[in-house]
Design a protein around this motif. Structure first.
Motif, PDB file in Angstrom:
ATOM      1  N   UNK A 181     -20.066  -4.517   3.111  1.00 38.14           N
ATOM      2  CA  UNK A 181     -20.709  -3.597   2.176  1.00 38.14           C
ATOM      3  C   UNK A 181     -22.004  -4.268   1.727  1.00 38.14           C
ATOM      4  N   UNK A 182     -23.107  -3.520   1.813  1.00 35.27           N
ATOM      5  CA  UNK A 182     -24.404  -4.087   1.473  1.00 35.27           C
ATOM      6  C   UNK A 182     -24.973  -3.376   0.248  1.00 35.27           C
ATOM      7  N   UNK A 183     -25.352  -4.179  -0.748  1.00 37.64           N
ATOM      8  CA  UNK A 183     -26.040  -3.680  -1.936  1.00 37.64           C
ATOM      9  C   UNK A 183     -27.486  -4.146  -1.891  1.00 37.64           C
ATOM     10  N   UNK A 184     -28.420  -3.226  -2.127  1.00 36.39           N
ATOM     11  CA  UNK A 184     -29.839  -3.577  -2.178  1.00 36.39           C
ATOM     12  C   UNK A 184     -30.424  -3.061  -3.486  1.00 36.39           C
ATOM     13  N   UNK A 185     -30.915  -3.983  -4.295  1.00 33.61           N
ATOM     14  CA  UNK A 185     -31.514  -3.632  -5.589  1.00 33.61           C
ATOM     15  C   UNK A 185     -32.983  -4.030  -5.536  1.00 33.61           C
ATOM     16  N   UNK A 186     -33.876  -3.078  -5.783  1.00 31.32           N
ATOM     17  CA  UNK A 186     -35.319  -3.333  -5.749  1.00 31.32           C
ATOM     18  C   UNK A 186     -35.950  -2.934  -7.080  1.00 31.32           C
TER      19      UNK A 186
END
Length: 394
Positions: A321-326
């Protein structure tokens, strides 16, 4: 063995920390008890001042009435020299003068008592807040002591096998989340301590009703209503931070969507949330860990980034599971050392790295001054791990 020596050193450090915490806890307890004694003394004095203020106000009202009548009497005898003698005029004048002096004295006393009443009410509220803070610190110390007093040898035996690191991390997080749920239920069912000072203020307002100071009572009731609203808002916020109820009922994605919406409303920072792939339910501990990581990343963006936009993307793949916060904030130098990261208020990033490592995942940071920040978190989604933790969902 060097490994055993390291464990003994860690155990010694923890024992010293426990001793310091216990001594500090006793000092906080003594401060709290002293504050309670001061509060009791202030409440007794406030009760006495309230009673004396009421009596003085009644005396002032009576003297004003008597002085008004005495002036009327003095006017009458001064006009009719045929009917009243010089002795009558002198007596009326002395009576009016004495009443005027008494009235001036009691008006001064009334002013002093009202001022003293206001000062005591402020001091009572301040002491109550000090007691609440001391009790909160004592509770936090109890939690820390419980963790530090655990069986270190048991932990070290488990840590001998590196393949169990993720399971250990998830069990630790699960235990923390269970504790948060318990505390959340207690606060939700009976937040008596956070509202205790409302009782005293209600009693003060009730006593003031007999003094005919309706405007003061009305102002006190408005303050009470405002405080109740603030307390309810704080309680709801604490309950959500301890354990979002939607996490158990609806899962990670709906909870994150609600969190992102609330974040935008609370901070006025624009947000965007995207989901890629087929949503999957995970173990309660793993979902809680992912939620806390997002919460920490958004918190860093709010506190340090000065961003106007924060985005979150969650990608469900077969094994990870990949989380990307920008964010589009001020950014920072990624290649700073851990020591410099601590000194530049980036210690939250270190905590995120440690938490992801416990989950046998990886976290990367991409950033530059004036270029915003991107945080990518990848965590394994292993079915056998969910089974070990007793999770039977799909």
């Amino acid at each position: 063995m060097e490994y055993v020596d390291s464990v003994d050193q860690i155990d010694l450090v923890i024992q010293n920390a426990v001793k310091v915490m216990e001594d500090s806890k006793m000092q906080v307890f003594e401060i709290c008890e002293a504050a309670r004694r001061e509060l009791e003394s202030l409440e007794r004095e406030l009760e006495r001042v309230l009673a004396e203020t009421g009596t003085t106000i009644e005396t002032v009202d009576r003297l004003e009435r008597d002085y008004r009548l005495a002036r009327i009497r003095l006017t009458e005898v001064s006009r009719d020299f045929l009917r009243y003698s010089e002795k009558d005029i002198k007596s009326a004048y002395e009576t009016a003068t004495n009443l005027q002096l008494d009235l001036m004295v009691y008006r001064e006393k009334e002013s002093y008592l009202k001022k003293r009443r206001g000062e005591l009410q402020v001091r009572v509220r301040n002491v109550e807040r000090s007691i609440e803070r001391a009790e909160a610190i004592g509770s936090q110390m109890n939690v820390v002591l419980d963790y530090l007093s655990g069986d270190l040898s048991q932990v070290t035996r488990i840590l001998e096998s590196s393949k169990n690191r993720q399971l250990i991390g998830l069990k630790i997080i699960l235990a923390q989340e269970e504790e948060r749920k318990r505390i959340a239920r207690e606060i939700h069912d009976g937040p008596a301590q956070s509202l205790a000072n409302l009782v005293l203020r209600t009693e003060i307002a009730e006593r003031m009703l007999g003094t005919q100071e309706l405007e003061v009572v009305r102002g006190e009731l408005i303050e009470l209503k405002k405080q109740i609203r603030n307390d309810l808002g704080e309680i709801r916020k604490i309950i959500f931070n301890l354990r979002p109820m939607a996490l158990d009922d609806l899962g990670l994605v709906p909870t994150l969507r609600k969190f992102v919406q609330d974040f935008e409303e609370r901070t006025s920072i624009r947000t965007k949330f995207d989901v890629v792939g087929k949503e999957k339910r995970m173990s309660s501990a793993l979902e809680a860990a992912m939620f806390r990581l997002v919460q920490e990343a958004f918190g860093n963006a709010y506190k340090h980034a000065e961003a106007s936009l924060v985005t979150l993307e969650i990608v469900f793949l077969e094994e990870i599971i990949r989380l990307t916060i920008r964010d589009n904030g001020v950014g920072f130098h990624v290649d700073v050392t851990e020591a410099r990261a601590r000194s530049h208020s980036k210690f939250g990033l270190i905590g995120m790295k440690e938490r992801v490592e416990l989950l046998q995942g990886k976290i990367t940071f991409a950033s530059g001054v004036g270029q915003g920040t991107t945080v990518i978190i990848e965590v394994p989604n292993q079915a056998e791990l969910r089974k070990e933790l007793g999770y039977n969902g799909e």
